[in-house]
Design a protein around this motif. Sequence first.
Motif, PDB file in Angstrom:
ATOM      1  N   SER A  67     131.286  47.903  -9.039  1.00 19.03           N
ATOM      2  CA  SER A  67     131.039  49.200  -8.517  1.00 19.03           C
ATOM      3  C   SER A  67     131.895  49.457  -7.283  1.00 19.03           C
ATOM      4  CB  SER A  67     129.385  49.319  -7.880  1.00 19.03           C
ATOM      5  OG  SER A  67     129.312  48.461  -6.828  1.00 19.03           O
ATOM      6  N   GLN A  68     132.064  50.826  -6.829  1.00 18.21           N
ATOM      7  CA  GLN A  68     132.921  51.212  -6.129  1.00 18.21           C
ATOM      8  C   GLN A  68     132.591  50.541  -4.615  1.00 18.21           C
ATOM      9  OE1 GLN A  68     132.894  55.362  -6.608  1.00 18.21           O
ATOM     10  NE2 GLN A  68     134.886  55.174  -7.680  1.00 18.21           N
ATOM     11  N   HIS A  69     131.149  50.270  -4.448  1.00 20.53           N
ATOM     12  CA  HIS A  69     130.721  49.909  -3.058  1.00 20.53           C
ATOM     13  C   HIS A  69     131.122  48.314  -2.912  1.00 20.53           C
ATOM     14  CE1 HIS A  69     128.467  53.384  -2.747  1.00 20.53           C
ATOM     15  NE2 HIS A  69     127.880  53.175  -4.250  1.00 20.53           N
ATOM     16  N   GLN A  70     131.508  47.567  -4.098  1.00 23.36           N
ATOM     17  CA  GLN A  70     131.921  46.134  -3.787  1.00 23.36           C
ATOM     18  C   GLN A  70     133.216  46.192  -3.289  1.00 23.36           C
ATOM     19  OE1 GLN A  70     131.070  44.828  -7.635  1.00 23.36           O
ATOM     20  NE2 GLN A  70     128.986  44.142  -7.202  1.00 23.36           N
ATOM     21  N   HIS A  71     134.238  46.842  -3.638  1.00 22.53           N
ATOM     22  CA  HIS A  71     135.556  47.067  -3.420  1.00 22.53           C
ATOM     23  C   HIS A  71     136.167  48.178  -2.823  1.00 22.53           C
ATOM     24  CE1 HIS A  71     139.703  45.705  -3.417  1.00 22.53           C
ATOM     25  NE2 HIS A  71     139.250  44.414  -3.093  1.00 22.53           N
ATOM     26  N   GLN A  72     136.663  48.302  -1.623  1.00 19.70           N
ATOM     27  CA  GLN A  72     137.393  49.486  -1.274  1.00 19.70           C
ATOM     28  C   GLN A  72     138.440  49.834  -2.130  1.00 19.70           C
ATOM     29  OE1 GLN A  72     138.699  49.009   2.672  1.00 19.70           O
ATOM     30  NE2 GLN A  72     140.030  47.370   2.291  1.00 19.70           N
ATOM     31  N   HIS A  73     139.195  49.276  -2.932  1.00 18.43           N
ATOM     32  CA  HIS A  73     140.490  49.535  -3.789  1.00 18.43           C
ATOM     33  C   HIS A  73     139.934  49.630  -5.111  1.00 18.43           C
ATOM     34  CE1 HIS A  73     142.772  49.092  -0.006  1.00 18.43           C
ATOM     35  NE2 HIS A  73     142.280  47.788   0.251  1.00 18.43           N
ATOM     36  N   HIS A  74     138.855  49.874  -5.411  1.00 14.18           N
ATOM     37  CA  HIS A  74     138.104  49.821  -6.919  1.00 14.18           C
ATOM     38  C   HIS A  74     138.901  50.604  -7.659  1.00 14.18           C
ATOM     39  CE1 HIS A  74     135.612  51.608  -9.998  1.00 14.18           C
ATOM     40  NE2 HIS A  74     135.252  50.315 -10.024  1.00 14.18           N
ATOM     41  N   ASP A  75     139.301  52.130  -7.600  1.00 14.44           N
ATOM     42  CA  ASP A  75     140.031  52.860  -8.455  1.00 14.44           C
ATOM     43  C   ASP A  75     141.546  52.164  -8.492  1.00 14.44           C
ATOM     44  OD1 ASP A  75     138.053  54.529  -8.666  1.00 14.44           O
ATOM     45  OD2 ASP A  75     138.749  55.757  -6.919  1.00 14.44           O
ATOM     46  N   GLU A  76     142.181  51.849  -7.606  1.00 13.78           N
ATOM     47  CA  GLU A  76     143.528  51.063  -7.681  1.00 13.78           C
ATOM     48  C   GLU A  76     143.589  49.893  -8.359  1.00 13.78           C
ATOM     49  OE1 GLU A  76     146.451  48.426  -4.643  1.00 13.78           O
ATOM     50  OE2 GLU A  76     145.225  50.207  -3.941  1.00 13.78           O
ATOM     51  N   ILE A  77     142.379  49.108  -8.425  1.00 13.61           N
ATOM     52  CA  ILE A  77     142.444  47.909  -9.128  1.00 13.61           C
ATOM     53  C   ILE A  77     142.166  48.199 -10.761  1.00 13.61           C
ATOM     54  CG2 ILE A  77     141.023  45.871  -9.531  1.00 13.61           C
ATOM     55  CD1 ILE A  77     140.523  45.406  -6.601  1.00 13.61           C
ATOM     56  N   SER A 133     143.774  41.326  -3.816  1.00 14.04           N
ATOM     57  CA  SER A 133     142.904  42.214  -3.477  1.00 14.04           C
ATOM     58  C   SER A 133     141.794  42.278  -5.013  1.00 14.04           C
ATOM     59  CB  SER A 133     143.294  43.788  -3.453  1.00 14.04           C
ATOM     60  OG  SER A 133     144.400  43.909  -4.448  1.00 14.04           O
ATOM     61  N   LYS A 134     142.762  41.746  -6.022  1.00 16.89           N
ATOM     62  CA  LYS A 134     142.095  41.701  -7.207  1.00 16.89           C
ATOM     63  C   LYS A 134     141.157  40.378  -7.098  1.00 16.89           C
ATOM     64  CE  LYS A 134     145.706  43.359 -10.263  1.00 16.89           C
ATOM     65  NZ  LYS A 134     146.605  43.050 -11.153  1.00 16.89           N
ATOM     66  N   TRP A 135     141.553  39.197  -6.602  1.00 13.45           N
ATOM     67  CA  TRP A 135     140.768  38.181  -6.322  1.00 13.45           C
ATOM     68  C   TRP A 135     139.445  38.550  -5.458  1.00 13.45           C
ATOM     69  CZ3 TRP A 135     139.991  34.469  -9.340  1.00 13.45           C
ATOM     70  CH2 TRP A 135     140.741  34.312 -10.094  1.00 13.45           C
ATOM     71  N   HIS A 136     139.904  39.367  -4.486  1.00 11.85           N
ATOM     72  CA  HIS A 136     138.713  39.783  -3.376  1.00 11.85           C
ATOM     73  C   HIS A 136     137.640  40.424  -4.229  1.00 11.85           C
ATOM     74  CE1 HIS A 136     136.539  40.909   0.078  1.00 11.85           C
ATOM     75  NE2 HIS A 136     136.299  42.310  -0.640  1.00 11.85           N
ATOM     76  N   ALA A 137     138.060  41.393  -5.175  1.00 11.50           N
ATOM     77  CA  ALA A 137     137.075  42.070  -6.194  1.00 11.50           C
ATOM     78  C   ALA A 137     136.369  40.987  -6.957  1.00 11.50           C
ATOM     79  CB  ALA A 137     137.774  42.906  -6.913  1.00 11.50           C
ATOM     80  N   VAL A 138     136.999  40.070  -7.349  1.00 10.55           N
ATOM     81  CA  VAL A 138     136.276  39.042  -8.438  1.00 10.55           C
ATOM     82  C   VAL A 138     135.067  38.335  -7.545  1.00 10.55           C
ATOM     83  CG1 VAL A 138     136.586  36.823  -9.600  1.00 10.55           C
ATOM     84  CG2 VAL A 138     138.117  38.701  -9.982  1.00 10.55           C
ATOM     85  N   PHE A 139     135.642  37.871  -6.506  1.00 12.23           N
ATOM     86  CA  PHE A 139     134.620  36.985  -5.554  1.00 12.23           C
ATOM     87  C   PHE A 139     133.453  37.792  -5.158  1.00 12.23           C
ATOM     88  CE2 PHE A 139     137.929  33.960  -5.412  1.00 12.23           C
ATOM     89  CZ  PHE A 139     137.172  32.759  -5.363  1.00 12.23           C
ATOM     90  N   ALA A 140     133.660  39.304  -4.832  1.00 18.17           N
ATOM     91  CA  ALA A 140     132.845  40.355  -4.343  1.00 18.17           C
ATOM     92  C   ALA A 140     131.831  40.449  -5.384  1.00 18.17           C
ATOM     93  CB  ALA A 140     133.400  41.357  -3.482  1.00 18.17           C
ATOM     94  N   ALA A 141     132.146  40.783  -6.700  1.00 13.56           N
ATOM     95  CA  ALA A 141     131.314  41.049  -7.712  1.00 13.56           C
ATOM     96  C   ALA A 141     130.456  39.914  -8.021  1.00 13.56           C
ATOM     97  CB  ALA A 141     132.030  41.398  -9.035  1.00 13.56           C
ATOM     98  N   VAL A 142     131.217  38.634  -8.154  1.00 16.86           N
ATOM     99  CA  VAL A 142     130.181  37.444  -8.514  1.00 16.86           C
ATOM    100  C   VAL A 142     129.291  37.212  -7.325  1.00 16.86           C
ATOM    101  CG1 VAL A 142     130.059  35.074  -8.983  1.00 16.86           C
ATOM    102  CG2 VAL A 142     131.797  36.513  -9.937  1.00 16.86           C
ATOM    103  N   GLU A 143     129.595  37.379  -6.143  1.00 15.52           N
ATOM    104  CA  GLU A 143     128.720  37.087  -5.048  1.00 15.52           C
ATOM    105  C   GLU A 143     127.521  38.021  -4.821  1.00 15.52           C
ATOM    106  OE1 GLU A 143     131.327  36.786  -1.713  1.00 15.52           O
ATOM    107  OE2 GLU A 143     131.822  34.863  -1.955  1.00 15.52           O
ATOM    108  N   SER A 144     127.784  39.479  -5.118  1.00 14.54           N
ATOM    109  CA  SER A 144     126.672  40.302  -5.351  1.00 14.54           C
ATOM    110  C   SER A 144     126.130  40.149  -6.463  1.00 14.54           C
ATOM    111  CB  SER A 144     127.272  41.716  -5.486  1.00 14.54           C
ATOM    112  OG  SER A 144     127.977  42.025  -6.437  1.00 14.54           O
ATOM    113  N   PHE A 145     126.375  39.537  -7.505  1.00 13.86           N
ATOM    114  CA  PHE A 145     125.622  39.312  -8.872  1.00 13.86           C
ATOM    115  C   PHE A 145     124.502  37.996  -8.528  1.00 13.86           C
ATOM    116  CE2 PHE A 145     125.161  36.932 -13.042  1.00 13.86           C
ATOM    117  CZ  PHE A 145     124.518  38.119 -13.525  1.00 13.86           C
ATOM    118  N   THR A 146     125.202  37.147  -7.892  1.00 15.83           N
ATOM    119  CA  THR A 146     124.248  35.742  -7.759  1.00 15.83           C
ATOM    120  C   THR A 146     123.482  35.688  -6.492  1.00 15.83           C
ATOM    121  OG1 THR A 146     126.269  34.536  -6.678  1.00 15.83           O
ATOM    122  CG2 THR A 146     125.922  34.417  -9.165  1.00 15.83           C
ATOM    123  N   ASP A 147     123.901  36.664  -5.282  1.00 17.03           N
ATOM    124  CA  ASP A 147     123.253  36.735  -3.918  1.00 17.03           C
ATOM    125  C   ASP A 147     123.642  35.410  -3.350  1.00 17.03           C
ATOM    126  OD1 ASP A 147     122.485  39.175  -4.034  1.00 17.03           O
ATOM    127  OD2 ASP A 147     120.464  38.493  -4.914  1.00 17.03           O
TER     128      ASP A 147
END
Length: 180
Positions: A67-77, A133-147
């Motif tokens: 989601s866009q909330h998980q990463h500030q550069h969502h559209d760019e990525i 920034s891509k790796w940050h998005a991956v970590f943020a997505a998995v962390e939000s999925f698993t809490d």
Amino acid sequence: MDSPAPDSSIKNLHIQPISSPSPSDRAFNASLPSNNHINADLSSRVKQNLDLHHLWTELAVHQIPLSQHQHQHHDEITQQLSTESSWLTHDKLHIISGRPPQRLYGTDVQDANGKFAIEWVLPARTESKWSLSKWHAVFAAVESFTDQKLDRVLMAMHTEDSTVVYYFVHAGLIKPRKNL
């Protein structure tokens, strides 16, 4: 034994112009993965490699919404990945979770049942280009999925010859291992 002259066989050759595909050609083409299924195919190949070659258990393929909330550069990525995406389709991260049968890194510890922790594996193609920034998005997505805070992800690089090579990608800096 006399063999027929090459000229006589060439005279009987009939070349047909290219036309619409036959029913059997259409059936074959339908069996090939479309662009929408390339990531699922890559994930299933890496999952199969982990299952059959490395003997991992509890394997599952996840499609985690980015989601866009998980990463500030969502559209760019997502724009960068639109041409070479191997881990993102329709704003969903394709990632595999599973339990390895043995220690992957020197500091891995077993739980009370003698099992190692669940690992997260990101299927990718060798020609993929990665950034922080891509790796940050991956970590943020998995962390939000698993809490849970994620320390590392295994990157499964799939080559053209179907070889899969695994790399650790850690969140932040880690102290180098001592050679024993």
